[in-house]
Design a protein around this motif. Structure first.
Motif, PDB file in Angstrom:
ATOM      1  N   VAL A  20       0.778  -1.050  -0.025  1.00 13.14           N
ATOM      2  CA  VAL A  20      -0.118   0.102  -0.038  1.00 13.14           C
ATOM      3  C   VAL A  20       0.836   1.094   0.278  1.00 13.14           C
ATOM      4  O   VAL A  20       0.591   2.009  -1.254  1.00 13.14           O
ATOM      5  N   PHE A  21       2.117   1.599   0.865  1.00  9.15           N
ATOM      6  CA  PHE A  21       2.656   2.125   0.925  1.00  9.15           C
ATOM      7  C   PHE A  21       3.704   2.325  -0.450  1.00  9.15           C
ATOM      8  O   PHE A  21       3.831   3.194  -0.769  1.00  9.15           O
ATOM      9  N   ALA A  22       3.963   1.337  -0.703  1.00 10.86           N
ATOM     10  CA  ALA A  22       4.491   2.038  -2.430  1.00 10.86           C
ATOM     11  C   ALA A  22       3.937   1.956  -3.474  1.00 10.86           C
ATOM     12  O   ALA A  22       4.165   2.998  -4.204  1.00 10.86           O
ATOM     13  N   LEU A  23       2.297   1.947  -3.526  1.00 11.33           N
ATOM     14  CA  LEU A  23       1.702   2.313  -4.503  1.00 11.33           C
ATOM     15  C   LEU A  23       1.678   3.677  -4.427  1.00 11.33           C
ATOM     16  O   LEU A  23       1.116   4.068  -4.736  1.00 11.33           O
ATOM     17  N   ALA A  24       1.209   4.212  -2.667  1.00  7.00           N
ATOM     18  CA  ALA A  24       0.328   5.580  -2.488  1.00  7.00           C
ATOM     19  C   ALA A  24       1.567   6.245  -3.079  1.00  7.00           C
ATOM     20  O   ALA A  24       1.791   6.918  -3.315  1.00  7.00           O
ATOM     21  N   ASN A  25       2.944   5.768  -2.951  1.00  6.07           N
ATOM     22  CA  ASN A  25       4.584   6.133  -3.307  1.00  6.07           C
ATOM     23  C   ASN A  25       4.351   6.811  -4.577  1.00  6.07           C
ATOM     24  O   ASN A  25       4.896   7.782  -5.345  1.00  6.07           O
ATOM     25  N   ALA A  26       4.494   5.623  -5.613  1.00 10.38           N
ATOM     26  CA  ALA A  26       4.442   5.480  -6.947  1.00 10.38           C
ATOM     27  C   ALA A  26       3.472   7.181  -7.045  1.00 10.38           C
ATOM     28  O   ALA A  26       3.677   7.217  -8.243  1.00 10.38           O
ATOM     29  N   ILE A  27       1.685   6.693  -6.661  1.00 11.27           N
ATOM     30  CA  ILE A  27       0.637   8.142  -6.984  1.00 11.27           C
ATOM     31  C   ILE A  27       1.791   9.272  -7.262  1.00 11.27           C
ATOM     32  O   ILE A  27       1.639  10.095  -7.428  1.00 11.27           O
ATOM     33  N   GLN A  28       2.133   9.433  -5.400  1.00 13.54           N
ATOM     34  CA  GLN A  28       2.563  10.310  -5.520  1.00 13.54           C
ATOM     35  C   GLN A  28       3.044  11.353  -6.329  1.00 13.54           C
ATOM     36  O   GLN A  28       3.690  12.062  -6.550  1.00 13.54           O
ATOM     37  N   TYR A  29       4.825  10.444  -7.038  1.00 12.54           N
ATOM     38  CA  TYR A  29       5.510  10.905  -7.394  1.00 12.54           C
ATOM     39  C   TYR A  29       5.081  10.720  -9.496  1.00 12.54           C
ATOM     40  O   TYR A  29       6.152  10.790 -10.170  1.00 12.54           O
TER      41      TYR A  29
END
Length: 83
Positions: A20-29
């Motif tokens: 979930v954190f990896a996806l959130a990071n991918a979306i953020q950047y």
């Protein structure tokens, strides 16, 4: 947030918080003008939601994101997938 909160989420969803954190990071950047990145994110959301994303749906999502030229969040993509 405490660790037990995340463990509860993991047990209810079956999705490791690291993903979930990896996806959130991918979306953020993410570069929302890059079709390849948009397809990767859409596929990741589908995988995390345990939902197959047909090619035509993926194409529609990518066109919509690229046309609007704005960022989207996990909720937006889930809504587009009908989840």
């Amino acid at each position: 947030m405490n660790d037990s909160f995340f463990r509860k989420i993991e047990s209810k969803t079956g999705v490791p918080m690291e993903e979930v954190f990896a996806l959130a990071n991918a979306i953020q950047y993410a570069d929302f003008t890059d079709e390849r990145q948009m397809r990767q994110i859409i596929r990741k959301v589908g995988k995390l939601a345990n939902k197959d994303v047909p090619q035509h749906t993926e194409d529609e999502l990518v066109r919509s994101i690229l046309k609007n030229g704005k960022s989207v969040n996990l909720t937006d993509i889930q809504g587009m997938l009908g989840k």
